[in-house]
Design an enzyme around this catalytic site. Structure first.
Site, short mmCIF file in Angstrom:
data_model
loop_
_atom_site.label_atom_id
_atom_site.label_comp_id
_atom_site.label_asym_id
_atom_site.label_seq_id
_atom_site.Cartn_x
_atom_site.Cartn_y
_atom_site.Cartn_z
N ASP A 38 0.83 -1.20 0.00
CA ASP A 38 0.00 0.00 0.00
C ASP A 38 0.87 1.26 0.00
OD1 ASP A 38 -2.11 1.73 0.25
OD2 ASP A 38 -2.90 0.88 2.10
N ASP A 39 0.78 2.05 -1.06
CA ASP A 39 1.50 3.34 -1.16
C ASP A 39 3.00 3.17 -1.36
OD1 ASP A 39 -0.87 4.71 -0.88
OD2 ASP A 39 -0.26 5.86 0.88
N CYS A 76 -5.81 3.79 -3.85
CA CYS A 76 -6.04 2.52 -3.14
C CYS A 76 -7.38 1.86 -3.46
CB CYS A 76 -5.90 2.72 -1.64
SG CYS A 76 -6.82 4.13 -0.98
N ARG A 80 -7.98 -1.65 -5.69
CA ARG A 80 -8.51 -2.87 -5.08
C ARG A 80 -9.74 -3.37 -5.83
NH1 ARG A 80 -5.23 -0.68 -1.86
NH2 ARG A 80 -4.25 -1.83 -0.15
N LYS A 133 -5.87 -5.40 4.25
CA LYS A 133 -6.72 -4.23 3.97
C LYS A 133 -7.78 -4.55 2.93
CE LYS A 133 -6.34 0.52 2.21
NZ LYS A 133 -5.41 1.62 1.86
N HIS A 135 -11.18 -2.31 2.02
CA HIS A 135 -11.36 -0.95 1.48
C HIS A 135 -12.05 -0.90 0.12
CE1 HIS A 135 -9.46 3.34 1.87
NE2 HIS A 135 -10.72 3.28 2.27
N HIS A 226 1.85 2.24 3.97
CA HIS A 226 0.90 3.35 4.07
C HIS A 226 1.06 4.10 5.40
CE1 HIS A 226 -3.11 5.28 4.45
NE2 HIS A 226 -3.26 5.07 3.15
N ASP A 332 -0.30 -0.78 -4.95
CA ASP A 332 -1.62 -0.26 -5.34
C ASP A 332 -1.57 1.10 -6.01
OD1 ASP A 332 -0.99 1.24 -3.06
OD2 ASP A 332 -3.03 1.18 -2.26
N ASN A 333 -0.51 1.86 -5.82
CA ASN A 333 -0.34 3.15 -6.49
C ASN A 333 1.10 3.60 -6.31
OD1 ASN A 333 -2.48 3.98 -3.86
ND2 ASN A 333 -0.36 4.67 -3.78
N LYS A 375 1.01 9.29 -6.23
CA LYS A 375 -0.33 8.76 -5.94
C LYS A 375 -1.38 9.83 -6.25
CE LYS A 375 -2.99 7.39 -1.82
NZ LYS A 375 -2.89 7.17 -0.35
#
Length: 536
Positions: A38-39, A76, A80, A133, A135, A226, A332-333, A375
């Site tokens: 994540d991130d 994010c 997903r 996660k 989300h 993240h 994710d990004n 992002k």
């Protein structure tokens, strides 16, 4: 022997042979583990140029293949939704985040006209599990256990790293197989760090799959790295002082490693440091020390993820599952520039469970080497992701080959890959609802060298940022009112030379093609203001 008896015996033999063939075929279907962080920026792991040691990811890359032009959606929730369904995020209802904005593409949760990989693979006989996660609409009642996962340990969203965490994410709830469970429940051996927890609990689910004699699909959605950035102190301590070189020199070093590895082309110029980011040498010693500690915390989070990659691989090997398991690792990004130039560095002991740290724009500029933006954006810095694929039974890296797959690929391809390899059937109808067709293509030809991967157009939209890629030509804009920029990614993937002014006809054609797609998937029309939505 009577003819009827001979016929019955031949029929019985044929059925047994067929059953054996089916059994062998099912046994050969691979397990699939999709690991998403994540991130994390494009260049934050060893195979993509980082100075952060990632020996376990290095080993996966060396024994598999690395994708140099794989894409996410830049944020994010849409990522997903796209990964789980094989559709563009707006088609699933998650065109933005998880707030319902009153239009079909922006409902804030997975709708009933998409299916998840878990729903499809479970129907094909797979044991399905997820950890980490979620989300994609938990606040609207869309849950892992309601969307095809047999087992799950999940957070509704993200941001939780420690069992005893406080602060803005300290009230985050956790759910085990659909039931809320205390974060300090003894079965998790608290105090725990999240990257350990998601891996160890997932391996327990793997053991259930093995006991059930089923292939498994495991979606491991790490929360790291993240914000709020935090990690075990012993890991952070390894990196303090290592970032006193600053983002200028470190970015040049990452770029040099990327060139040497063949990840990027010599003609792709390194994006110069944006004007708003200060030169490292212009900072005071106190400012440098603060920034150094922020990035040390972030690097520690990457190490903790990598350590758990090793734990996962070792566990699969011990269980005789590694050879026939496809592991996919991605982000994710792009790197996160939220909190601006200064980032955040709050708490008595930054990096501990009670602190609040964001690395900010200066370090995000390093994270996304060699690209522009971050992002949220649809420039390469927002949407370019590492993708490592490891599958010993089928991927056989050639001696002397650099291991890079340069074909443009996208999150939409993960569903198609799982359906293909799992011998699953993607439905046209599910639970009485019509299901939208998959957008992606199986990555099998790029993994095994068997078959062809067709060229196609790729699209993006998030928060008014937008892009379309046709071949090596990319049209992209920042913000809904921003001007379109045109780049030739073959010669300029770092998006340094805007060709829009010299190619107005091409800009017009690509923009019209993007608008048609945007209307087709529900990215347009955009939701109105809150005031306007209340009237409708």
């Amino acid at each position: 022997m009577p003819q009827s008896l001979r016929h019955r015996r031949l029929t019985h033999l044929f059925v047994l042979t067929l059953l054996c063939f089916v059994s062998v075929t099912q046994a050969e279907r691979p397990n699939i583990v999709v690991i998403m962080v994540d991130d994390m920026g494009f260049s934050d792991i060893g195979p993509y140029g980082s100075e952060i040691p990632t020996p376990h990811l290095d080993a996966l890359a060396a024994g598999g293949v690395r994708f140099s032009q794989f894409y996410n959606t830049g944020r994010c929730c849409p990522t997903r939704a796209t990964l789980l369904t094989g559709l563009y995020a707006h088609e699933t209802g998650v065109g933005w985040m998880t707030t319902d904005q009153g239009t079909p593409g922006y409902r804030g949760h997975l709708n009933d006209h998409c299916v998840t990989i878990a729903e499809v693979m479970r129907d094909a006989g797979y044991f399905t599990a997820m950890t980490g996660k979620w989300h994609v609409g938990f606040n609207h009642g869309v849950t892992p256990w309601g969307r095809g996962f047999d087992r799950s340990l999940n957070l509704p969203a993200g941001g939780l790293h420690f069992s005893n965490q406080t602060g803005s994410k300290g009230g985050t709830k956790m759910f085990l197989n659909g039931e809320e469970i205390a974060r300090d429940d003894p079965q998790f051996n608290p105090p725990w760090y999240g990257s350990d927890l998601w891996t160890e609990q997932g391996l327990r689910f793997v053991d259930e799959a093995i006991a059930a004699k089923k292939p498994f699909f495991w979606y491991l959605a790490h929360v790291a790295p993240h914000f709020p950035c935090m990690a075990p102190e012993a890991t952070i301590a390894k990196y303090r002082g290592k970032y006193m070189q600053g983002w200028d020199k470190l970015r040049e070093q990452r770029y040099a490693r990327q060139l040497e590895s063949g990840l990027i082309e010599q003609q792709w110029k390194l994006e110069p440091r944006p004007e708003e980011i200060p030169a490292w040498d212009s900072l005071t010693p106190a400012e440098q020390k603060r920034y150094d500690d922020m990035m040390a915390i972030y690097a520690a989070m990457i190490e903790e993820v990598d350590k758990n990659i090793g734990k996962l691989v070792d566990a699969l090997r011990e269980r005789s599952q590694l050879d026939n398991t496809l592991i996919l690792f991605l982000s994710d990004n792009g790197g996160n520039a939220e909190a601006g130039i200064k980032g955040r560095y709050n708490g008595d002991h930054p990096g501990d469970p009670h602190s609040d740290v964001f690395v900010g724009k200066c370090w995000a500029h390093l994270n996304n080497t060699p690209f522009r933006k971050y992002k949220h954006y649809n420039h390469e810095g927002g949407t370019a992701s590492p993708l490592i694929a490891h599958w010993p039974a089928q991927i056989d890296p050639q001696p002397g080959a650099d291991g890079w797959v340069a074909t443009p690929t996208h999150l939409i391809d993960i569903m198609a890959t799982c359906v293909d390899l799992g011998e699953a059937s993607y439905p046209t109808e599910f639970n009485g609802q019509a299901i939208k067709s998959m957008r992606g293509q199986s990555l099998r030809p790029l993994l095994t060298g068997d078959g062809a991967f067709a060229k196609r157009t790729l699209y993006w939209e998030h928060e008014g940022n937008a892009a379309i890629r046709v071949g090596d030509r990319k049209l992209v804009r920042a913000s809904i009112r921003g001007p379109w920029e045109l780049f030739d990614l073959k010669s300029d993937r770092t998006e340094q030379t805007d060709l829009a002014a010299e190619s107005p006809a091409e800009v017009k054609t690509l923009a019209a093609q993007w608008r048609k797609w945007a209307h087709d998937v529900g990215a347009m029309p955009k939701p109105g203001s809150k005031k306007k939505r209340k009237k409708n």
